[in-house]
Design an enzyme around this catalytic site. Structure first.
Site, mmCIF file in Angstrom:
data_model
loop_
_atom_site.group_PDB
_atom_site.id
_atom_site.type_symbol
_atom_site.label_atom_id
_atom_site.label_comp_id
_atom_site.label_asym_id
_atom_site.label_seq_id
_atom_site.Cartn_x
_atom_site.Cartn_y
_atom_site.Cartn_z
ATOM 1 N N LEU A 204 0.858 -1.202 0.000
ATOM 2 C CA LEU A 204 0.000 0.000 0.000
ATOM 3 C C LEU A 204 0.886 1.241 0.000
ATOM 4 O O LEU A 204 1.745 1.373 0.859
ATOM 5 C CB LEU A 204 -0.864 0.058 1.262
ATOM 6 N N HIS A 205 0.665 2.123 -0.959
ATOM 7 C CA HIS A 205 1.428 3.377 -0.927
ATOM 8 C C HIS A 205 0.693 4.550 -1.571
ATOM 9 O O HIS A 205 1.229 5.649 -1.625
ATOM 10 C CB HIS A 205 2.788 3.199 -1.603
#
Ligand code: UD1
Ligand code: UDP
Length: 362
Positions: A204-205
């Site tokens: 996740l970014h």
């Protein structure tokens, strides 16, 4: 124009996409220069990819680093203008949709130096994503546009891009995946991180998932619920790592927080995963080809072919745990056929178009 082909890369996904293009142009005997902007600079976000993917040492590292969009883009523009002026390339090749891509295209367009855009025409139609802004602008400036899917060609056509400039060549990121497939060892990667036989991988970014502490808390909660069904290996991107930790992700049972992984270690884990949870563009594509179920924590995707031809499904935070449960109890579904031209030959196709173009414009 007798100058070299100059590639501009800066961030992790650029390295994975550029490697097969550079290799194919080398085989074609083309003079090349590799400029690293330094947008990503940690050993685990940059150097390890150069080593593992056999990329040449950059001819220049501009060392631009991090900053707000304005600061980073401004620094990129200034540094790239000097570099491109000094190198006088015949064409500048840019990759994907990161800030380095946009800055390189803007500088090249005004010098003027022709631009080739690898991964042209992707659209999420979500202009709150910085990448959507970057890719739309780059496609307006490019002389050669290399598309990974027929949908991308359609978007460019509808935006008025002359289709004579557009080349549907397949997906260089998948060239890299297929070229290194023999090196992906799920059992070794699983053992190295103390994971059980059945596990999932999470990345996740996206700002929408990690920048706002409330969004990060919602993501952390959704992952903690998902980890009840499946142990999750979570190599944390530096963006959002702190927010996800602050939201208590490290304490959730079944969650294994890791540093960002090198390409071979990462793809080894993905290859052996029962499911992947992500908001990454590239990971949606890689899981499509590997046939690993992918749950994408986003409302839109610029890569719909991963849904129609692959294993990808878009989910909201509150849908994640039930969707994962369904994947785990369901029959394993292998995609019948991958997306068209995702066959490991995109690099040579791009090199062929570029060398013909250079002959005509040389
Ligand atoms: C960038 C791209 C995004 C892409 C992602 C791939 C833009 C606008 N975004 O997002 O499209 O999906 O790369 O990974 O270009 N940082 C480090 N070490 C590094 C690099 C970054 O600690 O080596 C930290 C810094 O605090 C920095 C933050 O990560 O401020 C964000 O980095 P940045 O390159 O600006 O954007 P990404 O979120 O990585
Ligand atoms: N990747 C990796 N290690 C990691 C996470 C990702 O090697 O820990 C690779 C993977 O091949 C992925 C690529 O880096 O497709 C780019 O990923 P990222 O999610 O950073 O960028 P995006 O594709 O979303 O722009």
């Amino acid at each position: 124009m007798n100058g070299p082909v100059l590639h501009v890369v800066g961030a992790r996904p650029n390295f994975v996409k550029a490697a097969p293009v550079i290799t194919a142009l080398r085989t074609a005997g083309c003079g090349q220069v590799l400029v690293h902007t330094g947008q990503h600079y940690d050993e685990r976000m940059s150097d390890i990819f150069f080593r593992q993917l056999g990329l040449p040492e950059p001819d220049t590292d501009l060392g631009v680093g991090s900053g707000s969009h304005a600061r980073q883009t401004a620094d990129l523009l200034v540094a790239l203008e000097a570099e491109l002026t000094a190198r006088a390339p015949a064409v500048v090749v840019v990759y994907g949709d990161v800030n380095s891509t946009l800055a390189a295209a803007l500088v090249a367009a005004k010098l003027p130096i022709p631009i080739a855009h690898v991964e042209a025409g992707l659209r999420s139609f979500d202009t709150t994503m910085p990448e959507e802004i970057n890719r739309r602008l780059v496609d307006q400036l490019a002389e050669l546009l290399f598309a990974t899917s027929p949908e991308a060609v359609g978007h460019l056509s509808r935006e008025g891009v002359d289709l004579a400039r557009v080349h549907f060549v397949g997906n260089p990121m998948i060239d890299t995946l297929l070229g290194h497939l023999d090196r992906f060892d799920p059992a070794a990667a699983r053992a190295a991180h103390g994971l059980p036989e059945r596990y999932g991988v999470v990345t996740l970014h996206r700002p929408s998932n990690v920048d706002d502490p409330r969004a990060a808390a919602a993501a952390a909660r959704a992952l903690a619920e998902a980890a009840v069904h499946l142990d999750l290996a979570v190599p944390l991107h530096p963006r959002g790592g702190a927010a996800l930790r602050a939201a208590g992700l490290a304490d959730a049972p079944g969650v294994h927080l890791l540093e960002p992984l090198g390409y071979v270690e990462f793809m080894s884990l993905v290859r052996g995963a029962a499911a992947v949870i992500t908001d990454s563009g590239g990971v949606q594509e890689e899981t499509t080809v590997l046939g690993v179920p992918c749950l994408t924590l986003r409302g839109t995707t610029e890569r719909p072919v991963t849904v129609t031809h692959g294993t990808n499904r878009l989910v909201r935070h509150d849908e994640l745990a039930p969707a994962l449960h369904k994947v785990l109890v369901g029959a394993v579904t292998q995609p019948s056929e991958g997306p068209p031209l995702w066959d490991g030959k995109a690099g040579p196709r791009i090199a062929r178009v570029l060398t013909h173009w250079l002959e005509r414009h040389g």
